[in-house]
Design an enzyme around this catalytic site. Structure first.
Site, PDB file in Angstrom:
ATOM      1  CE  LYS A 165      -4.085  -2.034   2.213  1.00 19.72           C
ATOM      2  NZ  LYS A 165      -3.647  -3.425   2.152  1.00 19.72           N
ATOM      3  CD  GLU A 187      -4.404   5.519   3.703  1.00 22.59           C
ATOM      4  OE1 GLU A 187      -3.692   5.384   2.696  1.00 22.59           O
ATOM      5  OE2 GLU A 187      -5.592   5.155   3.758  1.00 22.59           O
ATOM      6  CG  HIS A 240     -12.872  -1.878   8.364  1.00 22.56           C
ATOM      7  ND1 HIS A 240     -13.376  -0.599   8.352  1.00 22.56           N
ATOM      8  CD2 HIS A 240     -12.431  -2.084   9.630  1.00 22.56           C
ATOM      9  CE1 HIS A 240     -13.218  -0.054   9.542  1.00 22.56           C
ATOM     10  NE2 HIS A 240     -12.660  -0.930  10.338  1.00 22.56           N
ATOM     11  NE  ARG A 292      -6.315 -10.326  -3.339  1.00 23.28           N
ATOM     12  CZ  ARG A 292      -7.518  -9.834  -3.092  1.00 23.28           C
ATOM     13  NH1 ARG A 292      -8.519 -10.126  -3.915  1.00 23.28           N
ATOM     14  NH2 ARG A 292      -7.748  -9.062  -2.051  1.00 23.28           N
TER      15      ARG A 292
END
Length: 731
Positions: free
Chosen positions: A163, A247, A282, A340
């Site tokens: 990420k 974040e 999430h 993927r």
């Protein structure tokens, strides 16, 4: 069919598959149709593989096998001891045992899987999703041994699978990213300082992987270190890496992602976007394509930026570029790239008439993409609803257990049921709790929603909790129907999605009681005299020279009902339904039920039948399923579902009751961390125990302030649902 329980090949021949599995196989050609790629005159099409190994399990392994079989490619399955009887093992041409149930000892054993490739003669590995699908080292090891990895090269996976690295690449490409810290310094104090500079609430995310694992929202500084520890443990177990990024957490975002594909010849395309905004913990539970109510310019920019990202890292194969979008302005920010095939890829296939697994095979073989950008057309609308073994009324906690009864909607060109389980299979604590993916399409969004609602009403599961009824309420929500989706949708519609429990209809009570009486009578009559029916063994109110009545008591939530079933004459009944106080609710006369036992009961733990009866002026036709696991009777009545309990005798109930003040396990799980000890004084909501189930961690907190009287388990112990974890001293 007998499975070999060691590192031995299963015979290529397969017996008849179960109904669900067989029906999927019959329809695979229709679902996964994709014409052979049109090559230019100067490009010679390379042959596909003769044999591939699928390094995965469950529905994605079955999904890959359906396409491989249609293309004449032999398949090799790998499986853990827990999956010895699973559907993907039965579908494969060969199968190899690779370890015990924990993924770390089986599906994450790269060395063992590579050894199976050599022994089986497979030319390529399809990783599915999860497990080793985004492991760059695994892909590079395969390449060094001349084995094709059906996915991107290791370099692209390293660049976009991280990420933090992918955000750096996107920043260099001029794509906005969410404010946050994406660097290498993983010191706890430093990360906490970064969080304070960003401003709470913040989101801690695992640098590698996805699927919500290793992700934690932190509302205040006091929770940061505990959430960081939990995130790191979960990330390490799931991805083998505990590095995180921090974040800013956007409070009203949409989750929009773009399907991209690239070949080895320099071609890259997008296949439009998907909206995955409605989530719990999430994790996605319903996805759709295309995303609703996007401005045409925003839709164009999303596709172009996603393709640019793929080209920037010389990407190959299937990938998904994920964006977080402001719901008001439609300003989007890059989140991550999943290197993927995604769980939700079928919705893209539905609207583009493609088979993305075949595209993966073509690209891995060195062929050009089957379609270039100008060939790809979006037609209609599609939804994917994930059917999970979980309890929405208990915080969506995952459930485990055996699928005592399973009936799915009839697959068609507009309805797909992608699954890796069948009736009798167990949902294990070791793996993801997804039972199936229900995928539908229609000519537009409203048409697709109608198909979805009908298909959900036809889905029947008994044996564990599921989210089916929750998904039905979601699909009926006016705001969802209007396309007003964002990641906080569930929390903002709690009253609508979790309404008070409605009391059952009189018809449902009658059907449960009739089924119970008929089934009990039949079993009793057959239980003696070598299985021959005996009137002396029956409990159907048989009396000499008289007609009798039998009362069945049924519990529904906190209420109890009684149904007095009276025999009028042979095969004809009258039924009176009464409340717990004895008040008459309804009465039905001249009831002549037809009862047909359901096929394939799972051992002695279930039975059931199809009941057909005219109740006053309504013809009821229902499946009624009994479960010994919880003494329940489930009535599936033409889209209506009612679950009753047959009350347990009080002396049995008392014997199994938990001691006063006990904290129990909400699901079958593994103990990860014990945060209290005998004699400790704790405050209300203090963390007591950290559990792990289905690769997710759950913190059990103190329901009250008090002193710990006992701690029943230690780290590493496996615990069944309902077992006592911690006890408080009596006040």
């Amino acid at each position: 069919m007998t499975l070999l329980r060691a590192h031995l090949r299963l015979s290529a021949s397969r017996k008849a598959l179960p109904r669900t599995c067989a029906s999927l196989a019959r329809l695979s050609a229709g679902h996964y149709s994709s014409a052979a790629p049109a090559m230019s005159d100067k490009t010679e099409r390379k042959p596909l593989f003769d044999k591939i190994l699928i390094a995965n399990r469950g529905e994605i392994a079955c999904r890959v096998m359906h396409t491989a079989k249609r293309l004449g490619i032999k398949t090799v399955a790998v499986y853990s001891e827990a999956d010895a009887d699973s559907m993907h093992v039965k579908l494969a041409d060969e199968a190899y045992l690779i370890g015990t149930a924990p993924a770390a000892d089986s599906y994450l054993r790269a060395d063992t899987i590579i050894d199976v490739v050599r022994r089986s003669g497979a030319q390529a590995i399809h990783p599915g999703y999860g497990f080793l699908s985004e492991n760059a080292k695994f892909a590079e090891t395969l390449a060094s041994e001349g084995i094709t990895f059906i996915g991107p090269p290791g370099a692209a996976m390293r660049a976009m699978g991280s990420k933090s690295e992918s955000k750096r690449i996107m920043q260099n490409a001029g794509v906005p990213v969410v404010p946050g810290y994406h660097g290498e310094n993983q010191d706890v104090a430093f990360l906490k300082q970064q969080a304070e500079q960003i401003g709470y609430p913040v989101l801690i995310k695992a640098v590698l992987g996805g699927g919500g694992k290793g992700m934690r929202i932190v509302e205040k500084p006091a929770d940061f270190e505990m959430m960081l520890d939990s995130s790191r443990r979960e990330a390490l177990k799931s991805f083998g890496d505990d590095n995180v990024l921090v974040e800013k957490y956007l409070t009203k975002p949409r989750h929009v992602e773009v399907q991209v594909f690239a070949d080895k010849l320099g071609n890259a395309v997008h296949l439009f976007e998907r909206d995955c905004s409605v989530q719990r913990r999430h994790q996605k539970i319903i996805e759709e394509a295309p995303a609703p109510d996007l401005l045409p310019e925003v839709r164009r920019q999303l596709g172009e930026k996603a393709v640019a990202a793929a080209k920037a890292v010389k990407y190959e194969g299937a990938g998904t570029v994920e964006f977080i979008m402001d719901d008001e302005t439609q300003q989007f920010y890059f989140m991550e790239m999943n290197t993927r095939l995604q769980v939700e890829h079928p919705v893209t296939e539905m609207i583009t008439n493609t088979d993305l697994v075949q595209w993966q095979l073509e690209v891995a073989a060195g062929n050009r993409l089957p379609k270039l950008q100008h060939d790809i057309v979006c037609t209609g609308h599609a939804f994917e609803a994930r059917i999970y073994a979980e309890n929405p009324e208990n915080g969506f906690l995952p459930d485990t257990g055996r699928l005592i009864h399973l009936a799915t909607p009839q697959p068609s060109t507009d309805v797909r049921v992608e699954t890796g389980v069948q009736a009798g299979d167990a949902i294990s604590v070791y793996y993801d709790p997804m039972i199936a993916k229900l995928v539908v399409r229609g000519e537009d969004r409203q048409a697709a929603l109608r198909v979805l609602r009908k298909a959900l009403a036809e889905y029947e599961v008994v044996g564990l909790h599921t989210n089916i009824e929750f998904l039905r309420r979601l699909a009926e929500s006016p705001d969802f129907i209007a396309g007003k989706v964002e990641t906080g949708f569930i929390n903002k519609h709690l009253d609508e999605l979790f309404p008070p429990v409605a009391q059952p209809s009189a018809e449902s009570i009658v059907q449960a009681a009739l089924a119970h009486v008929i089934d009990s009578s039949t079993k009793a009559a057959l239980s003696t005299h070598g299985g021959l029916a005996s009137p002396w063994a029956a409990i159907d109110s048989f009396r000499l020279n008289a007609f009798g009545a039998q009362t069945t008591t049924l519990a529904y939530g906190d209420h109890q009902y009684s149904a007095v079933v009276s025999v009028v004459r042979n095969g004809v009944y009258s039924i009176c339904v009464k409340s717990e106080s004895g008040d008459k609710i309804a009465e039905f006369d001249n009831v002549q039920p037809l009862w047909e036992p359901l096929p394939g009961g799972v051992g002695s733990t279930s039975a059931g039948g199809h009941l057909r009866a005219l109740l006053n002026d309504r013809l009821c036709a229902s499946n009624v399923v009994f479960s010994d696991k919880d003494s329940s009777i489930t009535v599936f009545d033409q889209g209506r579902v009612a679950v009753f309990k047959v009350p347990v005798p009080q002396f049995i109930d008392d014997a199994s009751a938990a001691p006063p003040g006990s904290v129990t396990a909400p699901m079958s799980c593994k103990i990860v961390q014990v945060m209290v000890e005998l004699g400790a004084e704790v405050e209300q909501n203090a963390p007591l125990v950290v559990l792990e189930a289905m690769k997710m961690e759950h913190v059990i907190k103190a329901p009250k302030a008090g002193k710990i009287a006992d701690v029943y388990y230690k780290v590493g112990d496996l615990v069944e649902e309902g077992k006592n974890l911690v006890a408080f001293e009596d006040e």
